[in-house]
Design a protein around this motif. Structure first.
Motif, mmCIF file in Angstrom:
data_model
loop_
_atom_site.group_PDB
_atom_site.id
_atom_site.type_symbol
_atom_site.label_atom_id
_atom_site.label_comp_id
_atom_site.label_asym_id
_atom_site.label_seq_id
_atom_site.Cartn_x
_atom_site.Cartn_y
_atom_site.Cartn_z
ATOM 1 N N ASP A 81 0.827 -1.217 0.000
ATOM 2 C CA ASP A 81 0.000 0.000 0.000
ATOM 3 C C ASP A 81 0.857 1.261 0.000
ATOM 4 O OD1 ASP A 81 -2.378 -1.411 0.026
ATOM 5 O OD2 ASP A 81 -2.767 -1.093 2.166
ATOM 6 N N PHE A 82 2.023 1.179 0.637
ATOM 7 C CA PHE A 82 2.884 2.354 0.750
ATOM 8 C C PHE A 82 4.271 2.095 0.148
ATOM 9 C CE2 PHE A 82 -0.341 3.278 3.904
ATOM 10 C CZ PHE A 82 -0.535 4.640 3.769
ATOM 11 N N PHE A 83 5.220 1.589 0.945
ATOM 12 C CA PHE A 83 6.615 1.527 0.518
ATOM 13 C C PHE A 83 7.051 0.201 -0.094
ATOM 14 C CE2 PHE A 83 7.448 4.924 3.923
ATOM 15 C CZ PHE A 83 7.198 5.936 3.022
ATOM 16 N N GLU A 84 6.260 -0.834 0.048
ATOM 17 C CA GLU A 84 6.564 -2.114 -0.591
ATOM 18 C C GLU A 84 8.022 -2.534 -0.328
ATOM 19 O OE1 GLU A 84 5.567 -4.038 -4.960
ATOM 20 O OE2 GLU A 84 5.327 -1.892 -4.650
ATOM 21 N N VAL A 85 8.387 -2.594 0.961
ATOM 22 C CA VAL A 85 9.791 -2.800 1.333
ATOM 23 C C VAL A 85 10.329 -4.187 0.981
ATOM 24 C CG1 VAL A 85 9.728 -1.038 3.133
ATOM 25 C CG2 VAL A 85 9.307 -3.443 3.738
ATOM 26 N N GLU A 86 9.460 -5.176 0.785
ATOM 27 C CA GLU A 86 9.970 -6.483 0.364
ATOM 28 C C GLU A 86 10.618 -6.392 -1.015
ATOM 29 O OE1 GLU A 86 7.573 -9.965 0.784
ATOM 30 O OE2 GLU A 86 6.847 -9.346 2.754
ATOM 31 N N ASN A 150 3.213 10.908 -3.969
ATOM 32 C CA ASN A 150 2.703 10.412 -5.247
ATOM 33 C C ASN A 150 3.786 10.399 -6.324
ATOM 34 O OD1 ASN A 150 0.063 10.021 -4.307
ATOM 35 N ND2 ASN A 150 -0.489 12.137 -4.761
ATOM 36 N N ASP A 151 4.719 11.354 -6.252
ATOM 37 C CA ASP A 151 5.792 11.425 -7.241
ATOM 38 C C ASP A 151 6.662 10.167 -7.229
ATOM 39 O OD1 ASP A 151 4.927 13.966 -7.895
ATOM 40 O OD2 ASP A 151 6.509 14.998 -6.761
ATOM 41 N N PHE A 152 6.655 9.437 -6.101
ATOM 42 C CA PHE A 152 7.490 8.258 -5.941
ATOM 43 C C PHE A 152 6.676 6.962 -5.952
ATOM 44 C CE2 PHE A 152 9.800 11.830 -4.250
ATOM 45 C CZ PHE A 152 11.061 11.646 -4.796
ATOM 46 N N ILE A 156 -1.327 5.663 -2.619
ATOM 47 C CA ILE A 156 -2.538 5.127 -2.016
ATOM 48 C C ILE A 156 -3.521 6.276 -1.749
ATOM 49 C CG2 ILE A 156 -1.535 5.224 0.295
ATOM 50 C CD1 ILE A 156 -3.274 2.770 1.002
ATOM 51 N N ALA A 157 -4.762 6.083 -2.151
ATOM 52 C CA ALA A 157 -5.796 7.097 -1.931
ATOM 53 C C ALA A 157 -6.709 6.599 -0.816
ATOM 54 C CB ALA A 157 -6.579 7.354 -3.201
ATOM 55 N N PRO A 159 -9.455 8.523 0.974
ATOM 56 C CA PRO A 159 -10.219 9.752 1.224
ATOM 57 C C PRO A 159 -11.060 9.651 2.499
ATOM 58 C CG PRO A 159 -11.191 8.507 -0.578
ATOM 59 C CD PRO A 159 -9.945 7.779 -0.174
ATOM 60 N N LEU A 160 -11.238 10.802 3.123
ATOM 61 C CA LEU A 160 -12.128 10.916 4.280
ATOM 62 C C LEU A 160 -13.536 11.240 3.800
ATOM 63 C CD1 LEU A 160 -9.815 13.022 6.609
ATOM 64 C CD2 LEU A 160 -10.478 10.632 6.948
ATOM 65 N N ASP A 161 -14.535 10.790 4.523
ATOM 66 C CA ASP A 161 -15.925 11.035 4.135
ATOM 67 C C ASP A 161 -16.227 12.525 3.987
ATOM 68 O OD1 ASP A 161 -16.484 8.335 4.043
ATOM 69 O OD2 ASP A 161 -17.300 8.262 6.081
ATOM 70 N N GLY A 162 -15.681 13.344 4.862
ATOM 71 C CA GLY A 162 -15.965 14.775 4.830
ATOM 72 C C GLY A 162 -15.035 15.571 3.934
ATOM 73 N N GLY A 163 -14.189 14.888 3.177
ATOM 74 C CA GLY A 163 -13.213 15.558 2.314
ATOM 75 C C GLY A 163 -11.815 15.436 2.886
ATOM 76 N N GLY A 164 -10.854 15.533 2.046
ATOM 77 C CA GLY A 164 -9.465 15.392 2.463
ATOM 78 C C GLY A 164 -9.027 13.938 2.442
ATOM 79 N N MET A 165 -7.814 13.715 2.915
ATOM 80 C CA MET A 165 -7.216 12.384 2.872
ATOM 81 C C MET A 165 -6.794 11.950 4.272
ATOM 82 S SD MET A 165 -7.322 11.754 -0.355
ATOM 83 C CE MET A 165 -6.201 10.478 -0.799
ATOM 84 N N VAL A 166 -6.776 10.629 4.501
ATOM 85 C CA VAL A 166 -6.294 10.085 5.766
ATOM 86 C C VAL A 166 -4.818 10.428 5.931
ATOM 87 C CG1 VAL A 166 -5.827 7.961 7.058
ATOM 88 C CG2 VAL A 166 -8.000 8.236 5.850
ATOM 89 N N VAL A 167 -4.045 10.280 4.830
ATOM 90 C CA VAL A 167 -2.615 10.586 4.853
ATOM 91 C C VAL A 167 -2.322 11.616 3.764
ATOM 92 C CG1 VAL A 167 -0.290 9.664 4.605
ATOM 93 C CG2 VAL A 167 -2.064 8.250 5.643
ATOM 94 N N SER A 168 -1.746 12.738 4.149
ATOM 95 C CA SER A 168 -1.423 13.797 3.202
ATOM 96 C C SER A 168 -0.452 13.320 2.133
ATOM 97 C CB SER A 168 -0.799 14.975 3.960
ATOM 98 O OG SER A 168 -0.324 15.954 3.062
ATOM 99 N N GLU A 169 -0.481 13.985 1.006
ATOM 100 C CA GLU A 169 0.480 13.702 -0.065
ATOM 101 C C GLU A 169 1.840 14.325 0.235
ATOM 102 O OE1 GLU A 169 -1.529 15.237 -3.489
ATOM 103 O OE2 GLU A 169 -2.901 13.529 -3.598
ATOM 104 N N LYS A 170 1.872 15.382 1.039
ATOM 105 C CA LYS A 170 3.122 16.083 1.339
ATOM 106 C C LYS A 170 3.804 15.473 2.558
ATOM 107 C CE LYS A 170 2.174 20.408 1.747
ATOM 108 N NZ LYS A 170 1.956 21.854 1.723
ATOM 109 N N ILE A 171 5.092 15.161 2.396
ATOM 110 C CA ILE A 171 5.896 14.584 3.465
ATOM 111 C C ILE A 171 7.053 15.535 3.755
ATOM 112 C CG2 ILE A 171 7.195 12.575 4.245
ATOM 113 C CD1 ILE A 171 4.330 11.859 3.363
#
Length: 184
Positions: A81-86, A150-152, A156-157, A159-171
């Motif tokens: 879902d995220f970094f796929e470290v395997e 997302n650039d990398f 994973i998307a 979305p929250l029910d009220g708008g926005g994301m569970v995890v921001s795109e900016k790190i």
């Protein structure tokens, strides 16, 4: 500022001192707060040139060593879902240039995460150069940047029910690096 004005400046090859360095990040979670994490294992080499601007950096980050203070979250972040470290256990950074930016510097380079390489620029603050308590020489730096996951391919998307994301795109990434001069 020129390199001749950097007190104690030493030309040479330096190894990152893992026990006195830190690579950490923060990301907005649930649109209301930030979650922080760090990587426990990384390595790197700094080569200071005749001028500071001719210096270079290479670094490797063990993506499997991520620690966000939650084993369950760390397991999810390591998954496909995220970094796929395997498949992609190591990230790399290779500098492409350094330029003066007022009293500080910009460190430019190529960052590879999940097999995707993108150019990034870090705000670089020179901590200094000097002797250590064991007869060696140390250097120190602080570097910061913000990347879009997302650039990398960490796209994973959730979305929250009220708008926005569970995890921001900016790190936001912060590096506190101490180097040890290699013996000649």
């Amino acid at each position: 500022m020129t390199t001749t004005q950097i007190p104690g400046y030493v030309v040479g090859t330096w190894d990152i001192d893992l026990s006195h360095s830190d690579i950490s990040f923060s990301v907005r979670h649930m649109m209301v707060s930030k979650v922080r994490g760090r990587f426990a294992n990384f390595s790197g080499e700094i080569v200071t040139g005749e001028t500071f601007e001719s210096s270079s950096v290479t670094a490797k980050i063990d993506a499997t060593s991520i620690d966000t203070n939650s084993e369950q979250r760390d397991g999810h972040i390591k998954s496909a879902d995220f970094f796929e470290v395997e498949t992609h256990p190591e990230w790399t950074f290779v500098s492409t240039g350094i330029e003066a930016d007022g009293a500080d510097y910009k460190l430019h380079g190529d960052l590879t995460i999940k097999g995707v390489t993108k150019p990034v620029s870090l705000n670089l603050e020179l901590g200094g150069f000097g002797p250590d308590a064991w007869g060696g020489t140390r250097c120190g730096f602080t570097a910061t940047t913000t990347i879009n996951r997302n650039d990398f391919g960490v796209d994973i998307a959730m979305p929250l029910d009220g708008g926005g994301m569970v995890v921001s795109e900016k790190i936001a990434i912060t590096l506190e690096i101490q180097g040890v001069l290699r013996a000649a």
